[in-house]
Write a protein that holds these residues in place. Structure first.
Motif, mmCIF file in Angstrom:
data_model
loop_
_atom_site.group_PDB
_atom_site.id
_atom_site.type_symbol
_atom_site.label_atom_id
_atom_site.label_comp_id
_atom_site.label_asym_id
_atom_site.label_seq_id
_atom_site.Cartn_x
_atom_site.Cartn_y
_atom_site.Cartn_z
ATOM 1 N N MET A 1 0.700 -1.238 0.062
ATOM 2 C CA MET A 1 -0.186 0.053 0.500
ATOM 3 C C MET A 1 0.853 1.054 -0.027
ATOM 4 N N ILE A 2 1.837 1.256 0.718
ATOM 5 C CA ILE A 2 2.795 2.488 1.033
ATOM 6 C C ILE A 2 3.902 2.275 -0.149
ATOM 7 N N ASP A 3 3.662 1.621 -1.041
ATOM 8 C CA ASP A 3 5.134 1.243 -2.486
ATOM 9 C C ASP A 3 3.910 2.354 -3.502
ATOM 10 N N THR A 4 2.626 2.126 -3.323
ATOM 11 C CA THR A 4 1.737 2.756 -3.853
ATOM 12 C C THR A 4 1.564 4.609 -3.793
ATOM 13 N N MET A 5 2.362 4.916 -2.638
ATOM 14 C CA MET A 5 1.954 5.906 -2.759
ATOM 15 C C MET A 5 3.474 7.113 -3.374
ATOM 16 N N ARG A 6 4.153 6.334 -4.453
ATOM 17 C CA ARG A 6 5.021 7.053 -5.125
ATOM 18 C C ARG A 6 4.918 8.134 -5.941
ATOM 19 N N ARG A 7 5.722 9.424 -5.779
ATOM 20 C CA ARG A 7 5.866 10.448 -6.800
ATOM 21 C C ARG A 7 6.236 10.433 -7.808
ATOM 22 N N PRO A 8 5.989 10.564 -8.941
ATOM 23 C CA PRO A 8 7.252 10.540 -10.346
ATOM 24 C C PRO A 8 7.750 11.575 -10.824
ATOM 25 N N ALA A 9 9.011 11.138 -11.226
ATOM 26 C CA ALA A 9 10.625 11.477 -11.067
ATOM 27 C C ALA A 9 10.518 13.101 -11.591
ATOM 28 N N ASP A 10 11.174 13.985 -11.305
ATOM 29 C CA ASP A 10 10.720 15.511 -11.348
ATOM 30 C C ASP A 10 11.392 15.336 -13.680
ATOM 31 N N ALA A 11 10.625 16.209 -13.854
ATOM 32 C CA ALA A 11 10.837 16.165 -15.690
ATOM 33 C C ALA A 11 12.570 16.899 -15.548
ATOM 34 N N ARG A 12 12.912 18.097 -15.243
ATOM 35 C CA ARG A 12 14.057 18.592 -14.980
ATOM 36 C C ARG A 12 15.147 16.852 -15.567
ATOM 37 N N TYR A 13 15.215 15.858 -15.208
ATOM 38 C CA TYR A 13 15.943 14.790 -15.901
ATOM 39 C C TYR A 13 15.665 14.401 -16.767
ATOM 40 N N GLU A 14 16.734 15.010 -17.620
ATOM 41 C CA GLU A 14 16.275 14.783 -19.014
ATOM 42 C C GLU A 14 17.852 14.457 -19.776
ATOM 43 N N LEU A 15 18.808 14.177 -19.532
ATOM 44 C CA LEU A 15 20.115 13.760 -20.111
ATOM 45 C C LEU A 15 20.025 12.411 -19.201
ATOM 46 N N LEU A 16 20.439 12.245 -18.307
ATOM 47 C CA LEU A 16 20.552 10.942 -17.461
ATOM 48 C C LEU A 16 19.433 9.539 -18.577
ATOM 49 N N PRO A 17 17.888 9.952 -18.434
ATOM 50 C CA PRO A 17 17.525 8.927 -19.513
ATOM 51 C C PRO A 17 18.031 8.405 -20.378
ATOM 52 N N VAL A 18 18.924 9.912 -21.129
ATOM 53 C CA VAL A 18 19.548 9.407 -22.976
ATOM 54 C C VAL A 18 20.919 8.679 -22.911
ATOM 55 N N LEU A 19 21.356 9.626 -21.434
ATOM 56 C CA LEU A 19 23.020 8.623 -21.724
ATOM 57 C C LEU A 19 23.362 7.423 -20.408
ATOM 58 N N SER A 20 22.025 7.208 -19.993
ATOM 59 C CA SER A 20 22.681 6.254 -18.863
ATOM 60 C C SER A 20 21.830 5.227 -18.812
ATOM 61 N N PRO A 21 22.372 3.859 -19.130
ATOM 62 C CA PRO A 21 21.595 2.240 -19.132
ATOM 63 C C PRO A 21 20.614 2.187 -17.815
ATOM 64 N N THR A 22 21.840 2.764 -16.803
ATOM 65 C CA THR A 22 21.503 2.714 -15.584
ATOM 66 C C THR A 22 19.787 3.887 -14.751
ATOM 67 N N TRP A 23 19.501 3.948 -15.783
ATOM 68 C CA TRP A 23 18.423 4.941 -15.306
ATOM 69 C C TRP A 23 16.783 5.223 -15.149
ATOM 70 N N PRO A 24 16.491 3.979 -15.929
ATOM 71 C CA PRO A 24 15.415 2.864 -15.331
ATOM 72 C C PRO A 24 15.099 2.734 -13.467
ATOM 73 N N GLN A 25 16.584 2.107 -13.732
ATOM 74 C CA GLN A 25 16.438 1.371 -11.804
ATOM 75 C C GLN A 25 16.806 2.993 -10.883
ATOM 76 N N LEU A 26 17.465 3.748 -11.676
ATOM 77 C CA LEU A 26 17.999 5.323 -10.624
ATOM 78 C C LEU A 26 16.055 5.551 -10.101
ATOM 79 N N LYS A 27 15.223 5.631 -11.703
ATOM 80 C CA LYS A 27 14.342 6.470 -11.554
ATOM 81 C C LYS A 27 13.471 5.734 -10.585
#
Length: 579
Positions: A252-278
């Protein structure tokens, strides 16, 4: 003389031909430069086209997904109407009896409806709802009031036969309205004696409501508190039962997640680790969200009427409006369809919600699960705001442990180093990484690739063949001149010259091509370094944000552990404080 003239003419023609070949070679060279530029532009256009195709593909996939969700939503909306229609057809008469229940008591209080009219209506509804416990219970109430003990006894017996638990609670609450505490306690005692804490029915939430709102009298309330305390302690010894509650609270607590800030623009493109970090960043936000939920729930006083009748009537409403066993499959199907509607047609999201709420739809649950139901889904479980506070305080240990599991798993999953990729280069960022070293490594990688591309710029195969053939032609021309074949020698000299000019022009174009490759390599290196530095800066920000969010777990734990269940048990209006 004629031979000499012919030779001179031939030589002049050959010279002109060589000049024309030279001009043609120069034109061809210019055309090669233009062609090279056109090829570069074509490559850029291909890259742009590829990006546009990827965007179109993404838009198409999104369109298909939206269409699927729309169809799912429309189908669920149609089906939920069908289920509700079936419910009304099969159990609509139950609703009439339910509407009559508290209305009967309030009408008798006001004295504006005759006892006979109430009994007649109750008897009519009993004939129209065979098997339903509430109809004979209402006849019993009317008979009590009319002082008809024999009919009242028969009606009580029939109500108990149809549903002993709900009828017992109903009579206890009716008697409590009249402040007949001993009789109330007798009915509550009979009800409690029949209960198995491992298999409690849904209506037990009514008991929690009556205790937390102070609706029960001085005899019934302490008895129930003692009984629930014993159940809590007994079931708390069963580790599997406790683990189920802890796991449920964690989900139940895990459903309270808030989305990652949209300011992260380069990490999603350059890092294969991004899905885990997000995932880890969003997972860390649940602790602050959970504390906010708790503080909102416990903020301000719970509105409680000072009139005993109003308090009891509210609980009676919850009891009589709770659906019966035969309605359960239809109610569950209605809830499944409503979840799809709420999720705007997303079956996966609806399925997760229903999985989390499965215990709400069970006919019997253990006492600890029932507490979690009331605490997590007060409105769905039929619990009042005061009862939700009471059960949240009782469930605080499971909440704390569930949040602790999420915290530990989140911290353990945080990678010690993060992979970055750019322009075919791969680097790793960890606690000891020097940004300048990474920048230097990326620059060297691009410079090596540029140098390799420059080294591969050589004479074309045709130009190399022309140079070789020109050399052979020159050698044969010399041999022909020595042998006296001057005309043939001049012809071969012309051929050698033409081939030499062709090869020379190709060689002359090489520096420009190499310079263009170096220029583009420099641009590529500068852009890649800027993106790398930006990605590293975003990673630093993300780690800082993650640490701030995960630190909120301590604050959540402190707040939850400060909750005491007895602090949320109200005093009955007709009893002095401390009773």
């Amino acid at each position: 003389m004629n031979m000499t003239n012919v030779s001179t003419t031939d030589i002049s023609g050959l010279v002109n031909a060589v000049r024309q070949v030279s001009r043609n070679q120069e034109t061809l060279g210019n055309q090669q430069v233009v062609l090279h530029n056109d090829m570069s532009a074509m490559q850029r256009n291909q890259d742009s086209t590829q990006r546009e195709l990827l965007d179109l593909k993404s838009q198409f996939v999104e369109y298909v997904r939206r269409d699927e969700l729309r169809q799912n939503l429309q189908l669920a909306q149609v089906q939920i109407l069908e289920v509700r229609g079936e419910l009304n057809d099969k159990f609509g008469k139950f609703a009439e009896v339910r509407e009559l229940a508290t209305g009967t008591l309030q009408a008798l209080d006001a004295g504006i409806v005759s006892h006979g009219a109430i009994r007649d209506l109750s008897e009519e509804l009993m004939l129209r709802t065979p098997g339903y416990w509430l109809a004979p219970a209402l006849i019993a109430v009317a008979s009590w009031i009319r002082d008809e003990p024999e009919l009242a006894a028969k009606a009580i017996g029939e109500a108990l036969r149809r549903d002993n638990d709900k009828a017992s609670l109903f009579f206890a609450l009716v008697l409590r309205r009249q402040q007949r505490d001993r009789a109330t306690a007798a009915w509550v005692r009979q009800y409690a004696a029949r209960q198995d804490p491992a298999k409690l029915s849904r209506e037990f939430v009514v008991v929690l409501d009556a205790v937390s709102t102070g609706a029960f009298g001085r005899e019934a309330k302490p008895m129930l508190l003692e009984q629930m305390s014993e159940w809590y302690g007994r079931l708390g010894q069963d580790q599997d039962t406790v683990d189920r509650q802890v796991e449920r609270w964690a989900k139940m607590i895990d459903t309270m997640r808030r989305p990652a800030d949209a300011r992260y623009e380069l990490l999603p493109v350059l890092s294969p680790t991004w899905p885990q970090l997000k995932d880890l960043l969003e997972g860390a936000t649940v602790h602050g969200a959970a504390e906010e939920m708790l503080r909102t729930t416990f903020e301000g006083p719970v509105p409680q009427s000072r009139d005993l009748h109003e308090r009891v009537d509210g609980i009676l409403d919850n009891l009589v409006r709770d659906f019966d066993a035969e309605e359960a499959p239809f109610r569950k199907r209605e809830a499944e369809l409503q979840a799809i509607v709420d999720a705007q047609g997303d079956h996966d999201l609806a399925r997760k919600k229903m999985t989390a709420e499965d215990p709400l739809h069970e006919q019997t649950v253990d006492f600890l699960t029932l507490l979690s139901n009331a605490a997590l889904h007060g409105d769905r479980a039929g619990a009042s705001a005061g009862t939700q506070r009471f059960t949240l305080a009782l469930a605080r240990d499971w909440l704390v442990q569930g949040a602790g599991r999420l915290e530990a798993a989140n911290i353990a999953a945080m990678p010690s180093r993060v992979e970055l990729r750019a322009e075919g280069w791969t680097g790793w960022v960890d606690g000891d990484t020097d940004e300048q070293r990474l920048v230097g490594s990326l620059s060297e990688h691009i410079d090596r690739e540029t140098a390799k591309a420059v080294s591969e710029v050589r004479m074309s195969g045709a130009a190399q063949a022309a140079a070789v053939c020109g050399g052979l032609a020159l050698l044969v021309a010399l041999l022909s001149a020595v042998g006296g074949a001057s005309g043939f020698a001049l012809f071969l000299l012309f051929v050698a010259a033409a081939l030499g000019v062709w090869a020379a022009f190709d060689v002359r174009a090489l520096p420009a091509r190499r310079a263009e490759i170096r220029r583009k390599g420099d641009q590529r290196r500068v852009a890649a370094v800027v993106r790398l530095r930006g990605a590293i800066a975003e990673l630093v920000d993300l780690r800082g944000e993650w640490q701030q969010e995960i630190a909120k777990a301590d604050s959540l734990r402190t707040f939850a552990e400060g909750l005491t269940a007895t602090a949320f048990v109200a005093i009955a209006p007709d009893q002095p404080r401390g009773a």
